[in-house]
Design a protein around this motif. Structure first.
Motif, PDB file in Angstrom:
ATOM      1  N   ASP A   1     -74.008 -83.737 -11.952  1.00 41.46           N
ATOM      2  CA  ASP A   1     -75.331 -83.903 -11.341  1.00 41.46           C
ATOM      3  C   ASP A   1     -76.290 -84.626 -12.287  1.00 41.46           C
ATOM      4  OD1 ASP A   1     -77.154 -83.217  -9.093  1.00 41.46           O
ATOM      5  OD2 ASP A   1     -78.244 -82.241 -10.725  1.00 41.46           O
ATOM      6  N   ARG A   2     -76.982 -85.616 -11.766  1.00 40.46           N
ATOM      7  CA  ARG A   2     -77.966 -86.353 -12.568  1.00 40.46           C
ATOM      8  C   ARG A   2     -79.361 -86.214 -11.973  1.00 40.46           C
ATOM      9  NH1 ARG A   2     -75.827 -86.752 -17.055  1.00 40.46           N
ATOM     10  NH2 ARG A   2     -77.286 -88.386 -17.684  1.00 40.46           N
ATOM     11  N   SER A   3     -79.558 -85.238 -11.115  1.00 40.51           N
ATOM     12  CA  SER A   3     -80.852 -85.136 -10.429  1.00 40.51           C
ATOM     13  C   SER A   3     -81.986 -84.857 -11.392  1.00 40.51           C
ATOM     14  CB  SER A   3     -80.789 -84.079  -9.314  1.00 40.51           C
ATOM     15  OG  SER A   3     -80.456 -82.823  -9.835  1.00 40.51           O
ATOM     16  N   PHE A   4     -81.681 -84.332 -12.584  1.00 41.28           N
ATOM     17  CA  PHE A   4     -82.750 -84.079 -13.556  1.00 41.28           C
ATOM     18  C   PHE A   4     -83.459 -85.375 -13.960  1.00 41.28           C
ATOM     19  CE2 PHE A   4     -79.098 -85.069 -16.203  1.00 41.28           C
ATOM     20  CZ  PHE A   4     -79.628 -85.800 -17.248  1.00 41.28           C
ATOM     21  N   GLU A   5     -82.760 -86.503 -13.797  1.00 44.48           N
ATOM     22  CA  GLU A   5     -83.369 -87.778 -14.182  1.00 44.48           C
ATOM     23  C   GLU A   5     -84.556 -88.138 -13.291  1.00 44.48           C
ATOM     24  OE1 GLU A   5     -79.988 -90.346 -13.937  1.00 44.48           O
ATOM     25  OE2 GLU A   5     -79.247 -89.813 -15.941  1.00 44.48           O
ATOM     26  N   HIS A   6     -84.592 -87.517 -12.126  1.00 47.53           N
ATOM     27  CA  HIS A   6     -85.673 -87.817 -11.181  1.00 47.53           C
ATOM     28  C   HIS A   6     -86.687 -86.684 -11.100  1.00 47.53           C
ATOM     29  CE1 HIS A   6     -82.962 -91.033 -10.111  1.00 47.53           C
ATOM     30  NE2 HIS A   6     -82.020 -90.140  -9.838  1.00 47.53           N
ATOM     31  N   GLN A   7     -86.584 -85.744 -11.986  1.00 49.62           N
ATOM     32  CA  GLN A   7     -87.502 -84.611 -11.972  1.00 49.62           C
ATOM     33  C   GLN A   7     -88.580 -84.785 -13.039  1.00 49.62           C
ATOM     34  OE1 GLN A   7     -87.656 -81.899 -10.058  1.00 49.62           O
ATOM     35  NE2 GLN A   7     -85.828 -82.319  -8.847  1.00 49.62           N
ATOM     36  N   PRO A   8     -89.771 -84.233 -12.799  1.00 49.09           N
ATOM     37  CA  PRO A   8     -90.752 -84.189 -13.889  1.00 49.09           C
ATOM     38  C   PRO A   8     -90.217 -83.271 -14.989  1.00 49.09           C
ATOM     39  CG  PRO A   8     -91.491 -82.868 -12.030  1.00 49.09           C
ATOM     40  CD  PRO A   8     -90.244 -83.572 -11.585  1.00 49.09           C
ATOM     41  N   PRO A   9     -90.565 -83.521 -16.239  1.00 46.16           N
ATOM     42  CA  PRO A   9     -90.029 -82.671 -17.307  1.00 46.16           C
ATOM     43  C   PRO A   9     -90.472 -81.219 -17.197  1.00 46.16           C
ATOM     44  CG  PRO A   9     -91.645 -84.236 -18.165  1.00 46.16           C
ATOM     45  CD  PRO A   9     -91.379 -84.624 -16.766  1.00 46.16           C
ATOM     46  N   VAL A  10     -91.669 -81.003 -16.658  1.00 50.42           N
ATOM     47  CA  VAL A  10     -92.199 -79.640 -16.502  1.00 50.42           C
ATOM     48  C   VAL A  10     -92.719 -79.487 -15.077  1.00 50.42           C
ATOM     49  CG1 VAL A  10     -93.928 -77.979 -17.308  1.00 50.42           C
ATOM     50  CG2 VAL A  10     -92.856 -79.560 -18.944  1.00 50.42           C
ATOM     51  N   MET A  11     -92.497 -78.334 -14.482  1.00 48.36           N
ATOM     52  CA  MET A  11     -93.036 -78.077 -13.144  1.00 48.36           C
ATOM     53  C   MET A  11     -94.566 -78.098 -13.208  1.00 48.36           C
ATOM     54  SD  MET A  11     -92.493 -74.739 -10.647  1.00 48.36           S
ATOM     55  CE  MET A  11     -90.815 -75.080 -10.120  1.00 48.36           C
ATOM     56  N   GLY A  12     -95.175 -78.946 -12.421  1.00 47.77           N
ATOM     57  CA  GLY A  12     -96.634 -79.071 -12.432  1.00 47.77           C
ATOM     58  C   GLY A  12     -97.312 -77.818 -11.910  1.00 47.77           C
ATOM     59  N   SER A  13     -98.564 -77.623 -12.327  1.00 46.00           N
ATOM     60  CA  SER A  13     -99.267 -76.405 -11.897  1.00 46.00           C
ATOM     61  C   SER A  13     -99.482 -76.401 -10.388  1.00 46.00           C
ATOM     62  CB  SER A  13    -100.596 -76.259 -12.638  1.00 46.00           C
ATOM     63  OG  SER A  13    -101.403 -77.386 -12.402  1.00 46.00           O
ATOM     64  N   ASP A  14     -99.636 -77.589  -9.781  1.00 47.87           N
ATOM     65  CA  ASP A  14     -99.778 -77.638  -8.325  1.00 47.87           C
ATOM     66  C   ASP A  14     -98.489 -77.190  -7.636  1.00 47.87           C
ATOM     67  OD1 ASP A  14     -98.553 -79.906  -9.425  1.00 47.87           O
ATOM     68  OD2 ASP A  14     -99.083 -81.166  -7.701  1.00 47.87           O
ATOM     69  N   VAL A  15     -97.349 -77.540  -8.240  1.00 53.73           N
ATOM     70  CA  VAL A  15     -96.060 -77.116  -7.670  1.00 53.73           C
ATOM     71  C   VAL A  15     -95.881 -75.604  -7.870  1.00 53.73           C
ATOM     72  CG1 VAL A  15     -93.556 -77.423  -7.750  1.00 53.73           C
ATOM     73  CG2 VAL A  15     -95.066 -79.390  -8.078  1.00 53.73           C
ATOM     74  N   VAL A  16     -96.303 -75.109  -9.027  1.00 49.80           N
ATOM     75  CA  VAL A  16     -96.248 -73.656  -9.253  1.00 49.80           C
ATOM     76  C   VAL A  16     -97.051 -72.947  -8.170  1.00 49.80           C
ATOM     77  CG1 VAL A  16     -96.927 -71.768 -10.794  1.00 49.80           C
ATOM     78  CG2 VAL A  16     -95.927 -73.858 -11.753  1.00 49.80           C
ATOM     79  N   ASP A  17     -98.241 -73.453  -7.894  1.00 53.99           N
ATOM     80  CA  ASP A  17     -99.112 -72.808  -6.908  1.00 53.99           C
ATOM     81  C   ASP A  17     -98.460 -72.818  -5.515  1.00 53.99           C
ATOM     82  OD1 ASP A  17    -100.816 -72.596  -9.033  1.00 53.99           O
ATOM     83  OD2 ASP A  17    -102.222 -74.142  -8.350  1.00 53.99           O
ATOM     84  N   CYS A  18     -97.926 -73.982  -5.130  1.00 53.01           N
ATOM     85  CA  CYS A  18     -97.271 -74.082  -3.811  1.00 53.01           C
ATOM     86  C   CYS A  18     -96.043 -73.179  -3.746  1.00 53.01           C
ATOM     87  CB  CYS A  18     -96.826 -75.524  -3.553  1.00 53.01           C
ATOM     88  SG  CYS A  18     -98.174 -76.646  -3.211  1.00 53.01           S
TER      89      CYS A  18
END
Lengths: 73, 377
Positions: B29-46
């Protein structure tokens, strides 16, 4: 040198009757025997099983994706 | 409707180690290449809202939020404060929510341990054994081993007085080139009482284990650990894999992705909010766990309808014919789902570790019945 294992190697076939007997013995324990095995680990498993209604949803949640889940007991 | 109670959040999609068996970064799996390095606070909230909404809608009595990665501590302490606070404020009353983190321990200094204690976060550390074993695979980008840092982290957690649940234990990837007893003794010498063992995820029928003299190298390793644990007979020393095995042997049900065969209802949320099934399935192919769902616009329960998620949900019903006819079906449950994979028939196979599992289960069942009946193993 092992390159590919075959499933259910014949070496184990002769043991299946024996393991069936063992499994039946172990599962009967849940039905209420008062046997106290010397192993505290087995005692713990039996105790947990006796407290668990048959068919109940499992309480323990061990997962193996790189996480150890704290368990209640 | 399936009841999910374990939610794994990928706090980061990056790591400060380069372990060659890592299913996140080193396998298909290479999907990490398309991910932000850290989960954003807006994503945490959602994500908190989505999980809280799910738990409220389906009246979940408890939930476990697990911070995972990559290496989650790379997200920083502020991230963790925000995440735990957000979840605590969102989760519905009546749903007991607990938090855990799996870390390599490299960054886990006193400030981190203090924070985990403050937040009520249970910490588990990855440790593969003594330095000669651990440092052969768990290395940083420069190739330096991480055993010293991992053990230092464990000792810091252990020193924290009055917080027994702060330390979740150690997770060890099975390395059959080593003697399991050596691994067990090392852990016990460190005062570790909670440990677990993970069969290498990278093996499946397309990439079977190779290079071992024994036909059952993984069973041999685990049996030597089991025997050491069984003979020590210390009630506080817990090995999750063997605890599960014992419970299954006496007829209990255990929710696990490596044993048993009950549906897997855990939810993984990646750094961008992507909702995914058990993420070790990443080892089966690039993008394998991508469902096209996201906590920012989809309810959690929608994942259960997805064909990929259904693979994890089928449990015993999804086993291949060989497994369905096997006497050990209820105990091994077909083994670890990724280990059944083969092109082109997917998961319609026994585990690539089938022979090892049979040998191990036979050995453990023998040890149990020997105590109860006096019969030989």
């Amino acid at each position: 040198m092992l390159t590919q294992m075959s499933v259910a190697e014949p070496v184990f076939e002769k043991d299946m009757t024996e393991i069936s007997t063992k499994l039946r013995q172990l599962r009967r324990l849940r039905a209420g025997t008062e046997l106290q095995p010397a192993s505290l680990h087995l005692q713990s498993a039996l105790q947990a099983a006796k407290c668990e209604p048959v068919g109940a949803a499992p309480e323990v949640s061990y997962i193996f994706i790189g996480i150890i889940i704290p368990t209640p007991n | 409707m399936y009841a999910a109670s374990t939610f794994i959040l990928k706090a980061t999609s990056t790591c400060n180690l380069r372990c060659d068996y890592c299913y996140m970064f080193e396998l298909a799996d290479r999907s990490f290449e398309h991910q932000p390095p850290v989960m954003g606070s807006d994503v945490v909230d959602c994500t908190a809202r989505a999980i809280a909404g799910y738990c409220a809608k389906f009246r979940q009595p408890k939930a476990l939020i697990v911070f995972h990665g990559g290496e989650p501590t790379l997200a920083g302490q502020g991230w963790f404060r925000h995440a735990v606070k957000t979840f605590r404020s969102q989760m519905p009353p009546g749903c007991t929510t607990s938090f855990a983190m799996q870390t390599n321990g490299v960054l886990l200094d006193d400030a981190w341990v203090d924070l985990c204690a403050e937040l009520g976060l249970s910490v588990s550390v990855s440790l593969d054994g003594p330095p000669s074993v651990h440092d052969s695979q768990r290395v940083n980008a420069a190739g330096a081993g991480s055993h010293h840092d991992a053990v230092a982290a464990i000792e810091r957690i252990q020193r924290y007085a009055g917080m027994e649940h702060l330390f979740g234990g150690v997770l060890c990837v099975v390395n059959p080139n080593e003697d399991g007893r050596t691994i067990y003794r090392h852990f016990r010498s460190l005062g570790i009482t909670n440990m677990d063992f993970l069969l290498p995820v990278e093996a499946n029928w397309d990439h079977p284990p190779s290079g071992f003299a024994s036909p059952t190298p993984f069973a041999d390793y685990l049996i030597s650990i089991f025997d050491a644990w069984w003979s020590e007979n210390h009630p506080k020393v817990r090995i999750a894999y063997f605890d599960s095995l014992l419970r299954l042997l006496v007829g209990s049900r255990v929710h696990s992705d490596s044993l048993g065969g009950d549906p897997l209802t855990m939810i993984v949320v990646d750094c961008n909010g992507s909702i995914e099934p058990v993420d070790s399935l990443r080892s089966c192919g690039n993008g394998f766990t991508q469902l096209g769902l996201n906590t920012q616009h989809d309810p959690i329960e929608r994942a259960f309808q997805h064909p990929t998620f259904q693979l994890a949900l089928t449990g015993q019903e999804g086993l291949c014919q060989t497994c369905r006819e096997c006497e050990l079906r209820d105990v091994c449950g077909g083994g670890y789902l990724p280990s059944r994979f083969r092109q082109p028939n997917g998961f319609d196979n026994p585990s690539v570790y089938c022979t090892d599992l049979m040998k191990l289960i036979h050995h453990v069942a023998g040890a149990c019945t020997h105590q109860l009946t006096g019969s030989s193993q």
